[in-house]
Write a protein that holds these residues in place. Sequence first.
Motif, PDB file in Angstrom:
ATOM      1  N   ASP A 258       0.826  -1.198   0.000  1.00 21.28           N
ATOM      2  CA  ASP A 258       0.000   0.000   0.000  1.00 21.28           C
ATOM      3  C   ASP A 258       0.863   1.251   0.000  1.00 21.28           C
ATOM      4  O   ASP A 258       1.961   1.276   0.576  1.00 21.28           O
ATOM      5  CB  ASP A 258      -0.909   0.016   1.234  1.00 21.28           C
ATOM      6  N   ALA A 259       0.356   2.314  -0.615  1.00 16.66           N
ATOM      7  CA  ALA A 259       1.095   3.573  -0.663  1.00 16.66           C
ATOM      8  C   ALA A 259       1.376   4.110   0.734  1.00 16.66           C
ATOM      9  O   ALA A 259       2.388   4.775   0.957  1.00 16.66           O
ATOM     10  CB  ALA A 259       0.320   4.601  -1.485  1.00 16.66           C
ATOM     11  N   VAL A 260       0.477   3.820   1.689  1.00 18.51           N
ATOM     12  CA  VAL A 260       0.670   4.326   3.053  1.00 18.51           C
ATOM     13  C   VAL A 260       1.694   3.507   3.838  1.00 18.51           C
ATOM     14  O   VAL A 260       2.133   3.932   4.908  1.00 18.51           O
ATOM     15  CB  VAL A 260      -0.670   4.351   3.823  1.00 18.51           C
ATOM     16  N   ASN A 261       2.089   2.344   3.315  1.00 14.83           N
ATOM     17  CA  ASN A 261       3.025   1.477   4.029  1.00 14.83           C
ATOM     18  C   ASN A 261       4.462   1.847   3.638  1.00 14.83           C
ATOM     19  O   ASN A 261       5.155   1.102   2.943  1.00 14.83           O
ATOM     20  CB  ASN A 261       2.740   0.009   3.731  1.00 14.83           C
ATOM     21  N   THR A 262       4.900   2.993   4.104  1.00 10.37           N
ATOM     22  CA  THR A 262       6.232   3.489   3.761  1.00 10.37           C
ATOM     23  C   THR A 262       7.353   2.538   4.174  1.00 10.37           C
ATOM     24  O   THR A 262       8.302   2.332   3.401  1.00 10.37           O
ATOM     25  CB  THR A 262       6.451   4.878   4.384  1.00 10.37           C
ATOM     26  N   PRO A 263       7.306   1.918   5.368  1.00 15.05           N
ATOM     27  CA  PRO A 263       8.397   1.005   5.740  1.00 15.05           C
ATOM     28  C   PRO A 263       8.586  -0.142   4.747  1.00 15.05           C
ATOM     29  O   PRO A 263       9.718  -0.518   4.441  1.00 15.05           O
ATOM     30  CB  PRO A 263       7.960   0.500   7.120  1.00 15.05           C
ATOM     31  N   MET A 264       7.488  -0.690   4.228  1.00 14.72           N
ATOM     32  CA  MET A 264       7.614  -1.795   3.282  1.00 14.72           C
ATOM     33  C   MET A 264       8.188  -1.304   1.952  1.00 14.72           C
ATOM     34  O   MET A 264       9.019  -1.980   1.331  1.00 14.72           O
ATOM     35  CB  MET A 264       6.248  -2.455   3.070  1.00 14.72           C
ATOM     36  N   ALA A 265       7.752  -0.126   1.500  1.00 13.16           N
ATOM     37  CA  ALA A 265       8.284   0.430   0.251  1.00 13.16           C
ATOM     38  C   ALA A 265       9.782   0.666   0.359  1.00 13.16           C
ATOM     39  O   ALA A 265      10.547   0.365  -0.575  1.00 13.16           O
ATOM     40  CB  ALA A 265       7.556   1.727  -0.086  1.00 13.16           C
ATOM     41  N   LEU A 266      10.239   1.175   1.489  1.00  9.69           N
ATOM     42  CA  LEU A 266      11.669   1.411   1.686  1.00  9.69           C
ATOM     43  C   LEU A 266      12.435   0.097   1.723  1.00  9.69           C
ATOM     44  O   LEU A 266      13.566   0.010   1.233  1.00  9.69           O
ATOM     45  CB  LEU A 266      11.883   2.202   2.976  1.00  9.69           C
ATOM     46  N   ALA A 267      11.838  -0.934   2.309  1.00 11.24           N
ATOM     47  CA  ALA A 267      12.478  -2.245   2.341  1.00 11.24           C
ATOM     48  C   ALA A 267      12.661  -2.789   0.924  1.00 11.24           C
ATOM     49  O   ALA A 267      13.712  -3.363   0.592  1.00 11.24           O
ATOM     50  CB  ALA A 267      11.662  -3.217   3.188  1.00 11.24           C
ATOM     51  N   PHE A 268      11.640  -2.625   0.074  1.00 12.52           N
ATOM     52  CA  PHE A 268      11.776  -3.052  -1.320  1.00 12.52           C
ATOM     53  C   PHE A 268      12.948  -2.336  -1.980  1.00 12.52           C
ATOM     54  O   PHE A 268      13.762  -2.952  -2.682  1.00 12.52           O
ATOM     55  CB  PHE A 268      10.483  -2.772  -2.089  1.00 12.52           C
ATOM     56  N   ASN A 269      13.040  -1.019  -1.791  1.00  8.97           N
ATOM     57  CA  ASN A 269      14.131  -0.255  -2.384  1.00  8.97           C
ATOM     58  C   ASN A 269      15.490  -0.762  -1.916  1.00  8.97           C
ATOM     59  O   ASN A 269      16.409  -0.931  -2.720  1.00  8.97           O
ATOM     60  CB  ASN A 269      13.981   1.231  -2.037  1.00  8.97           C
ATOM     61  N   ARG A 270      15.619  -1.017  -0.617  1.00 10.82           N
ATOM     62  CA  ARG A 270      16.897  -1.493  -0.083  1.00 10.82           C
ATOM     63  C   ARG A 270      17.276  -2.859  -0.637  1.00 10.82           C
ATOM     64  O   ARG A 270      18.458  -3.183  -0.762  1.00 10.82           O
ATOM     65  CB  ARG A 270      16.839  -1.547   1.451  1.00 10.82           C
ATOM     66  N   ALA A 271      16.264  -3.663  -0.975  1.00 10.91           N
ATOM     67  CA  ALA A 271      16.521  -5.024  -1.457  1.00 10.91           C
ATOM     68  C   ALA A 271      16.749  -5.091  -2.965  1.00 10.91           C
ATOM     69  O   ALA A 271      16.872  -6.184  -3.520  1.00 10.91           O
ATOM     70  CB  ALA A 271      15.356  -5.937  -1.069  1.00 10.91           C
ATOM     71  N   GLY A 272      16.802  -3.951  -3.641  1.00 11.57           N
ATOM     72  CA  GLY A 272      17.084  -3.939  -5.068  1.00 11.57           C
ATOM     73  C   GLY A 272      15.868  -3.970  -5.963  1.00 11.57           C
ATOM     74  O   GLY A 272      15.985  -4.152  -7.179  1.00 11.57           O
ATOM     75  N   TYR A 273      14.679  -3.791  -5.391  1.00  9.69           N
ATOM     76  CA  TYR A 273      13.445  -3.748  -6.173  1.00  9.69           C
ATOM     77  C   TYR A 273      13.200  -2.317  -6.665  1.00  9.69           C
ATOM     78  O   TYR A 273      13.491  -1.348  -5.958  1.00  9.69           O
ATOM     79  CB  TYR A 273      12.247  -4.191  -5.335  1.00  9.69           C
ATOM     80  N   GLN A 274      12.622  -2.215  -7.851  1.00  7.89           N
ATOM     81  CA  GLN A 274      12.265  -0.922  -8.421  1.00  7.89           C
ATOM     82  C   GLN A 274      10.745  -0.772  -8.458  1.00  7.89           C
ATOM     83  O   GLN A 274      10.039  -1.732  -8.773  1.00  7.89           O
ATOM     84  CB  GLN A 274      12.819  -0.776  -9.845  1.00  7.89           C
ATOM     85  N   CYS A 275      10.255   0.420  -8.158  1.00  8.57           N
ATOM     86  CA  CYS A 275       8.815   0.682  -8.262  1.00  8.57           C
ATOM     87  C   CYS A 275       8.469   0.867  -9.734  1.00  8.57           C
ATOM     88  O   CYS A 275       9.002   1.768 -10.396  1.00  8.57           O
ATOM     89  CB  CYS A 275       8.446   1.926  -7.462  1.00  8.57           C
ATOM     90  N   THR A 276       7.604   0.006 -10.260  1.00 18.41           N
ATOM     91  CA  THR A 276       7.311   0.000 -11.691  1.00 18.41           C
ATOM     92  C   THR A 276       5.976   0.631 -12.053  1.00 18.41           C
ATOM     93  O   THR A 276       5.790   1.072 -13.184  1.00 18.41           O
ATOM     94  CB  THR A 276       7.339  -1.437 -12.234  1.00 18.41           C
ATOM     95  N   GLU A 277       5.036   0.655 -11.121  1.00 13.42           N
ATOM     96  CA  GLU A 277       3.742   1.251 -11.426  1.00 13.42           C
ATOM     97  C   GLU A 277       2.966   1.499 -10.144  1.00 13.42           C
ATOM     98  O   GLU A 277       3.279   0.961  -9.080  1.00 13.42           O
ATOM     99  CB  GLU A 277       2.921   0.362 -12.362  1.00 13.42           C
TER     100      GLU A 277
END
Length: 284
Positions: A258-277
């Motif tokens: 979810d857009a409101v779940n900032t901690p999870m989004a940051l974890a994805f970024n740290r793990a090498g994932y890119q936000c695609t859409e």
Amino acid sequence: MTPVEIEAEIGAKRLRPEWSVLALDDDMIVGRAMWWSRDGQTPIALDVWDARCDHPEATTILNDLLTRGHALLADAGVDVPLQHTMRIPTTWRDDELIRRDVAVKTAAAAAGGLARSNERRQFQWDAGSSMPPEPHRLRFEPADDSTFVEMFARAAQGSLDVMTRRELAVTDPLTLARGEVDYYRSCPGDRDWWRVAYDLAGNVVGVAIPSATPTNRNVGYLAILPEHRGHGYVNDLLAYITHFHVREGALCITGTTDAVNTPMALAFNRAGYQCTETRIELEK
């Protein structure tokens, strides 16, 4: 969805003619609504729903597609309306045309019974991207369904997940957890992949469920129990799932939060994932 993706879904019978409606204007297709099924038996989502944005009656077309489609599905015993996900660029708020399209579809969806919305972020890891370090603070063990039901129920408390919070407003944690376990069992991923995470002292920290979609490997579900949050374990769980899929030969891994779940989004970024859409989920 692209024409190639739609053709593939039709070939797999996840999209079917009897679950689809077209809008025609002088024999020209100006709109379409296509409902999707994971198993090819019962539709569970409105996957394709659009109208030509340059058509003067675009809003009416969108409304009529839902009205006709819902009538057909209801006659077949399907509980309607079914949720729809709009897939849009991550920069959609900077584009006036896309903002207008989102507003038109959101209003049409609400008129068709899909009044609730939730903005989500889609992330993707591709072969060649950086890998998170292997998790060494935790060990991961299999468990039976009853254990996962208990873990899902405990993890639901204080969750940032919008759907979880909505469900807890109308049901109890155990009922929600049983439904979640059933859902992940129905996904293409293997049940044997599921793991409970323990710290070095033997305390249960959370759960990690590598999963899959019909087209690629997927993060599935991960959660930290309330008493262990704030220690960065989200990085360990995501690293475990990522390494698990890569060892299995995955070239692409997707995940959504979810857009409101900032901690999870940051974890994805740290793990090498890119936000695609960005995805905007519309539901009743």
